[in-house]
Scaffold this motif. Structure first.
Motif, PDB file in Angstrom:
ATOM      1  N   GLY A 194      -2.534   9.072   8.050  1.00 26.90           N
ATOM      2  CA  GLY A 194      -2.849   9.014   9.338  1.00 26.90           C
ATOM      3  C   GLY A 194      -1.878   8.665   9.947  1.00 26.90           C
ATOM      4  N   CYS A 195      -0.959   7.955   9.484  1.00 28.72           N
ATOM      5  CA  CYS A 195       0.065   7.026  10.284  1.00 28.72           C
ATOM      6  C   CYS A 195       1.334   7.887  10.484  1.00 28.72           C
ATOM      7  CB  CYS A 195       0.520   5.626   9.534  1.00 28.72           C
ATOM      8  SG  CYS A 195       1.807   4.970  10.593  1.00 28.72           S
ATOM      9  N   GLU A 196       1.816   8.386  11.750  1.00 27.46           N
ATOM     10  CA  GLU A 196       2.836   8.940  12.189  1.00 27.46           C
ATOM     11  C   GLU A 196       4.237   8.316  11.659  1.00 27.46           C
ATOM     12  OE1 GLU A 196       4.884  10.626  16.198  1.00 27.46           O
ATOM     13  OE2 GLU A 196       2.689  10.563  16.170  1.00 27.46           O
TER      14      GLU A 196
ATOM     15  N   ALA B 259      15.137   2.654   2.658  1.00 24.25           N
ATOM     16  CA  ALA B 259      14.113   2.324   1.752  1.00 24.25           C
ATOM     17  C   ALA B 259      13.702   0.909   1.953  1.00 24.25           C
ATOM     18  CB  ALA B 259      14.555   2.105   0.290  1.00 24.25           C
ATOM     19  N   LEU B 260      14.393  -0.126   2.551  1.00 20.79           N
ATOM     20  CA  LEU B 260      14.038  -1.494   3.054  1.00 20.79           C
ATOM     21  C   LEU B 260      13.115  -1.251   3.930  1.00 20.79           C
ATOM     22  CD1 LEU B 260      13.756  -4.592   2.704  1.00 20.79           C
ATOM     23  CD2 LEU B 260      15.898  -4.442   4.083  1.00 20.79           C
ATOM     24  N   VAL B 261      13.438  -0.645   5.081  1.00 19.20           N
ATOM     25  CA  VAL B 261      12.806  -0.657   6.465  1.00 19.20           C
ATOM     26  C   VAL B 261      11.450   0.387   6.110  1.00 19.20           C
ATOM     27  CG1 VAL B 261      12.662   0.488   8.876  1.00 19.20           C
ATOM     28  CG2 VAL B 261      14.873  -0.582   7.815  1.00 19.20           C
ATOM     29  N   ALA B 262      11.238   1.307   5.426  1.00 20.38           N
ATOM     30  CA  ALA B 262      10.112   1.900   5.124  1.00 20.38           C
ATOM     31  C   ALA B 262       9.130   0.911   4.318  1.00 20.38           C
ATOM     32  CB  ALA B 262      10.562   3.482   4.049  1.00 20.38           C
ATOM     33  N   ALA B 263       9.752   0.071   3.339  1.00 18.56           N
ATOM     34  CA  ALA B 263       9.003  -0.669   2.519  1.00 18.56           C
ATOM     35  C   ALA B 263       8.211  -1.600   3.708  1.00 18.56           C
ATOM     36  CB  ALA B 263       9.570  -1.465   1.324  1.00 18.56           C
ATOM     37  N   GLU B 264       9.132  -2.280   4.538  1.00 13.36           N
ATOM     38  CA  GLU B 264       8.663  -3.085   5.631  1.00 13.36           C
ATOM     39  C   GLU B 264       7.577  -2.589   6.315  1.00 13.36           C
ATOM     40  OE1 GLU B 264      12.142  -3.874   7.995  1.00 13.36           O
ATOM     41  OE2 GLU B 264      12.939  -5.159   6.577  1.00 13.36           O
ATOM     42  N   HIS B 265       7.521  -1.391   6.670  1.00 17.26           N
ATOM     43  CA  HIS B 265       6.602  -0.656   7.393  1.00 17.26           C
ATOM     44  C   HIS B 265       5.328  -0.773   6.830  1.00 17.26           C
ATOM     45  CE1 HIS B 265       4.417   1.813  10.175  1.00 17.26           C
ATOM     46  NE2 HIS B 265       3.832   2.850   9.273  1.00 17.26           N
ATOM     47  N   ARG B 266       5.507  -0.248   5.316  1.00 18.15           N
ATOM     48  CA  ARG B 266       4.209  -0.127   4.308  1.00 18.15           C
ATOM     49  C   ARG B 266       3.605  -1.646   4.412  1.00 18.15           C
ATOM     50  NH1 ARG B 266       6.751   1.670  -0.647  1.00 18.15           N
ATOM     51  NH2 ARG B 266       4.670   0.833  -1.371  1.00 18.15           N
TER      52      ARG B 266
ATOM     53  N   PRO C 114       0.830  -1.226  -0.091  1.00 22.70           N
ATOM     54  CA  PRO C 114      -0.031   0.115  -0.079  1.00 22.70           C
ATOM     55  C   PRO C 114       0.733   1.280  -0.004  1.00 22.70           C
ATOM     56  CG  PRO C 114       0.081  -0.956   2.061  1.00 22.70           C
ATOM     57  CD  PRO C 114       0.912  -2.017   1.327  1.00 22.70           C
ATOM     58  N   ASP C 115       0.290   2.401  -0.486  1.00 21.67           N
ATOM     59  CA  ASP C 115       0.743   3.746  -0.221  1.00 21.67           C
ATOM     60  C   ASP C 115       1.071   3.910   0.947  1.00 21.67           C
ATOM     61  OD1 ASP C 115       2.159   5.191  -2.501  1.00 21.67           O
ATOM     62  OD2 ASP C 115       0.203   6.028  -3.102  1.00 21.67           O
ATOM     63  N   TRP C 116       1.740   5.243   1.390  1.00 19.88           N
ATOM     64  CA  TRP C 116       1.824   5.635   2.757  1.00 19.88           C
ATOM     65  C   TRP C 116       0.426   6.009   3.234  1.00 19.88           C
ATOM     66  CZ3 TRP C 116       6.685   4.922   4.183  1.00 19.88           C
ATOM     67  CH2 TRP C 116       7.516   5.147   3.067  1.00 19.88           C
TER      68      TRP C 116
ATOM     69  N   ARG D 109       9.027   8.532   5.734  1.00 19.17           N
ATOM     70  CA  ARG D 109       9.221   9.298   4.446  1.00 19.17           C
ATOM     71  C   ARG D 109      10.269  10.338   4.758  1.00 19.17           C
ATOM     72  NH1 ARG D 109       3.414  11.098   1.799  1.00 19.17           N
ATOM     73  NH2 ARG D 109       4.495  11.406   0.163  1.00 19.17           N
ATOM     74  N   LEU D 110      10.403  11.063   5.761  1.00 27.83           N
ATOM     75  CA  LEU D 110      11.524  12.047   6.065  1.00 27.83           C
ATOM     76  C   LEU D 110      12.784  11.421   6.215  1.00 27.83           C
ATOM     77  CD1 LEU D 110       9.716  13.900   9.149  1.00 27.83           C
ATOM     78  CD2 LEU D 110      10.301  14.819   6.826  1.00 27.83           C
ATOM     79  N   ARG D 111      12.857  10.036   6.360  1.00 26.89           N
ATOM     80  CA  ARG D 111      14.171   9.463   6.738  1.00 26.89           C
ATOM     81  C   ARG D 111      14.516   9.099   5.350  1.00 26.89           C
ATOM     82  NH1 ARG D 111      12.544   5.639  10.504  1.00 26.89           N
ATOM     83  NH2 ARG D 111      12.604   7.194  12.128  1.00 26.89           N
ATOM     84  N   LEU D 112      13.557   8.750   4.413  1.00 26.46           N
ATOM     85  CA  LEU D 112      13.921   8.452   3.210  1.00 26.46           C
ATOM     86  C   LEU D 112      14.539   9.666   2.338  1.00 26.46           C
ATOM     87  CD1 LEU D 112      11.144   6.114   1.841  1.00 26.46           C
ATOM     88  CD2 LEU D 112      13.302   5.358   1.998  1.00 26.46           C
ATOM     89  N   ALA D 113      13.817  10.819   2.515  1.00 25.53           N
ATOM     90  CA  ALA D 113      14.216  12.013   1.850  1.00 25.53           C
ATOM     91  C   ALA D 113      15.698  12.403   2.255  1.00 25.53           C
ATOM     92  CB  ALA D 113      13.097  13.198   2.178  1.00 25.53           C
ATOM     93  N   ARG D 114      15.956  12.391   3.564  1.00 22.24           N
ATOM     94  CA  ARG D 114      17.225  12.780   4.174  1.00 22.24           C
ATOM     95  C   ARG D 114      18.333  11.871   3.756  1.00 22.24           C
ATOM     96  NH1 ARG D 114      15.164  12.852   9.721  1.00 22.24           N
ATOM     97  NH2 ARG D 114      13.919  14.917  10.117  1.00 22.24           N
ATOM     98  N   SER D 115      17.987  10.586   3.657  1.00 19.82           N
ATOM     99  CA  SER D 115      19.124   9.564   3.121  1.00 19.82           C
ATOM    100  C   SER D 115      19.307   9.351   1.652  1.00 19.82           C
ATOM    101  CB  SER D 115      18.871   8.269   3.904  1.00 19.82           C
ATOM    102  OG  SER D 115      17.747   7.608   3.402  1.00 19.82           O
TER     103      SER D 115
END
Length: 128
Positions: free
Chosen positions: A83-85, A107-114, A78-80, A91-97
Motif C-alpha cells: 500500500g506504500c506509493e 538500490a541503496l535509496v530503495a533499501a533505505e526506504h524499506r 522488510p519487503d515492499w 521499484r519502478l526506479r530500480l527496474a528502469r535503472s
C-alpha cells in the motif's frame, strides 16, 4: 491531543528487537528520537514562524539510520509494502535503472526506504 485522537499515519512503529542488538542501530535510533522529540517540543512551545530545524537534522537523522540499515542489515529489511506509493516508485526506479550506472545508487535509496518502514510513521515515509 489524546491517544485516541492520533491518526495511525502518525504513530511511530516499535522497531524490531534485532535493531537493538546492533550498537550502531541503537545509537542512531536514540539520536534520531532525541532530535525528533526536541523538534516537536520546539514546534509546540516555540515562537511561531521560526524554522526550529534549519539544518534538517530530523530528516537527516532518519536517513543516517536508514542508510546504516541498508548497508549493514539488508537481509533483515522488510519487503515492499503493497500500500506504500513510495515503495512502488522505488521499484519502478530500480527496474528502469537496472542496466545503468545508477543501479547501485537506486538500490541503496530503495533499501533505505524499506528500512524506514521499520522506524518511521507512515506519514513520514515520504522523507526517506
Amino acid at each position: 491531543m489524546s491517544a485516541d485522537e492520533l491518526s495511525p499515519e502518525d504513530v511511530w512503529p516499535v522497531p524490531p528487537s534485532w535493531m537493538f542488538g546492533c550498537t550502531t542501530c541503537a545509537r542512531l535510533y536514540r539520536s534520531m528520537r532525541e532530535i525528533q522529540d526536541a523538534m516537536a517540543e520546539l514546534f509546540l512551545t516555540g515562537e511561531r514562524g521560526v524554522d526550529w530545524d534549519p539544518m534538517d537534522s530530523g530528516p537527516g537523522s532518519r536517513i543516517r539510520l536508514a542508510r546504516h540499515m541498508a548497508a549493514e542489515h539488508l537481509g533483515l529489511l522488510p519487503d515492499w509494502a503493497p500500500g506504500c506509493e513510495r515503495c512502488g516508485d522505488h521499484r519502478l526506479r530500480l527496474a528502469r535503472s537496472a542496466k545503468t550506472e545508477l543501479s547501485a545508487s537506486a538500490a541503496l535509496v530503495a533499501a533505505e526506504h524499506r528500512a524506514a518502514h521499520l522506524f518511521v510513521p507512515p506519514r513520514g515515509l515520504g522523507l526517506v
